[in-house]
Write an enzyme that holds these catalytic residues in place. Structure first.
Site, short mmCIF file in Angstrom:
data_model
loop_
_atom_site.label_atom_id
_atom_site.label_comp_id
_atom_site.label_asym_id
_atom_site.label_seq_id
_atom_site.Cartn_x
_atom_site.Cartn_y
_atom_site.Cartn_z
N HIS A 244 0.82 -1.22 0.00
CA HIS A 244 0.00 0.00 0.00
C HIS A 244 0.86 1.28 0.00
O HIS A 244 0.83 2.06 -0.94
CB HIS A 244 -0.90 0.02 1.24
CG HIS A 244 -1.84 -1.13 1.36
ND1 HIS A 244 -2.84 -1.40 0.46
CD2 HIS A 244 -1.93 -2.09 2.32
CE1 HIS A 244 -3.52 -2.46 0.85
NE2 HIS A 244 -2.99 -2.91 1.96
O1 RIB Z 1 -5.34 0.47 4.08
C1 RIB Z 1 -3.93 0.48 4.06
C2 RIB Z 1 -3.40 1.65 4.82
O2 RIB Z 1 -3.79 1.57 6.19
C3 RIB Z 1 -1.86 1.69 4.84
O3 RIB Z 1 -1.42 3.02 4.91
C4 RIB Z 1 -1.52 0.97 6.11
O4 RIB Z 1 -0.26 1.37 6.65
C5 RIB Z 1 -2.63 1.43 7.01
O5 RIB Z 1 -2.25 2.71 7.51
#
Ligand code: RIB
Ligand code: CA
Length: 313
Positions: A244
């Site tokens: 992500h």
């Molecule tokens: O949904 C993924 C996000 O939420 C990423 O930034 C992970 O680190 C959490 O913060």
């Protein structure tokens, strides 16, 4: 070189993104700002300081909000990132301290000191970004770009079937940020759940970057476990992990890896769909990433992060 400020809730994939940013030759990390989300904000600040020191950077780390703008704080994502935020691989106590300013003041001061030069890269809940805009609305016209990891537009969420975690943790802040007239890009689950790395990838990182690579490989094991055993609304369990936050950093250096659609986005702030980010017919257009060259993002992450030990942050 692009100047960036990363607003972060480290967090295992945050740690990957931050080491990628420090190691990337085209990025200058002006500072880190911490936010609650994966962990409570004091742990996020501690971890951000530890990551900067690990990378050999003396960039400022400014502590952000402890709670969302309106709703009560949801429990942190300890089940994904561990109690220490680093996959229970062990607390790392930083030697230095946080910047005397809060995150919103640091963001405002930095943008006013470098008008048109700084890209904000929020990879956690958007509370600090909303507070910075409230503190000095003029930064909207002086910010080079805002590249957000968050949201899910044409795919289900990951906390509820509607909401992605960063938006879910503070939907009211997200609504204010998405309604701001500034050059915003959204790197949501639509693309970040397509970009994946494997245990072998992190073993290779450890071999080429023994210090930082071995830290990331230790921390990511807990994250792999979550991806192995917990069903996702859009994906079944698998061997590996979603990338992500690193995807948002690479959207700054290599936007060509992504296919975007310009559309206003509305954020739901109550009801069953709270935290949903949906296309709207009116509002400020946002560049929403809907497709990605996942192998190009993965290769760039591995290429630059493998050099982390030898780069000074
Ligand atoms: O949904 C993924 C996000 O939420 C990423 O930034 C992970 O680190 C959490 O913060
Ligand atoms: Ca994050």
């Amino acid at each position: 070189m692009k100047k960036i400020i990363i607003d972060t809730d480290p967090g295992i994939d945050d740690a990957m993104a931050i080491h990628l940013a420090f190691a990337h030759p085209d990025l200058e990390v002006v500072g880190l700002t911490s936010i609650f989300g994966n962990v409570h904000v004091p742990i996020a600040t501690r971890n951000a300081l530890a990551l900067a020191e690990m990378a050999g950077s003396d960039c400022p780390v400014a502590e952000g909000a402890e709670t969302p703008l309106v709703q009560p704080q949801h429990p942190p994502g300890y089940f994904v990132h561990g109690d220490d935020g680093f996959g229970n691989s062990g607390v790392i106590e930083p030697k230095g301290g946080k910047d005397p300013r809060g995150a919103a003041q640091f963001i405002v001061d930095s943008i006013n000191a470098h008008p048109g030069e700084i890209t904000l890269c929020p990879i956690g809940p958007l509370t600090n970004i909303a507070l910075a805009l409230r503190l000095d609305p003029s930064i909207a016209s002086k910010t080079a770009g805002v590249v957000v990891m968050g949201g899910a537009v044409e795919t289900p969420g990951n906390v509820t079937e509607y909401a992605e975690a960063n938006i879910w943790h503070d939907p009211h802040a997200a609504a204010e940020v998405f309604a701001t007239d500034w050059p915003m890009t959204l790197i949501g689950l639509d693309v970040t759940e397509v970009v994946r790395c494997t245990p072998e990838d992190f073993d290779a990182l450890e071999a080429t970057s023994p210090r930082i690579g071995s830290f990331l490989n230790r921390a990511v094991q807990f994250y792999f476990e979550w991806h192995r055993t917990k069903p996702h609304y859009a994906h079944g369990p698998f061997e590996g992990c979603f990338m992500h936050d690193p995807s948002a950093v690479l959207a700054i250096t290599n936007p060509e890896f992504f296919t975007f659609r310009e559309t206003p986005i509305v954020v739901e702030t109550d009801g069953e769909r709270i935290g949903q980010t949906a296309r709207a017919s009116q509002g400020v257009p946002v560049k929403v990433a809907l497709e990605v060259d996942a192998q190009a993002v993965r290769a760039a992450f591995l290429k630059f992060t493998s050099q982390a030990d030898s780069q000074r942050g």
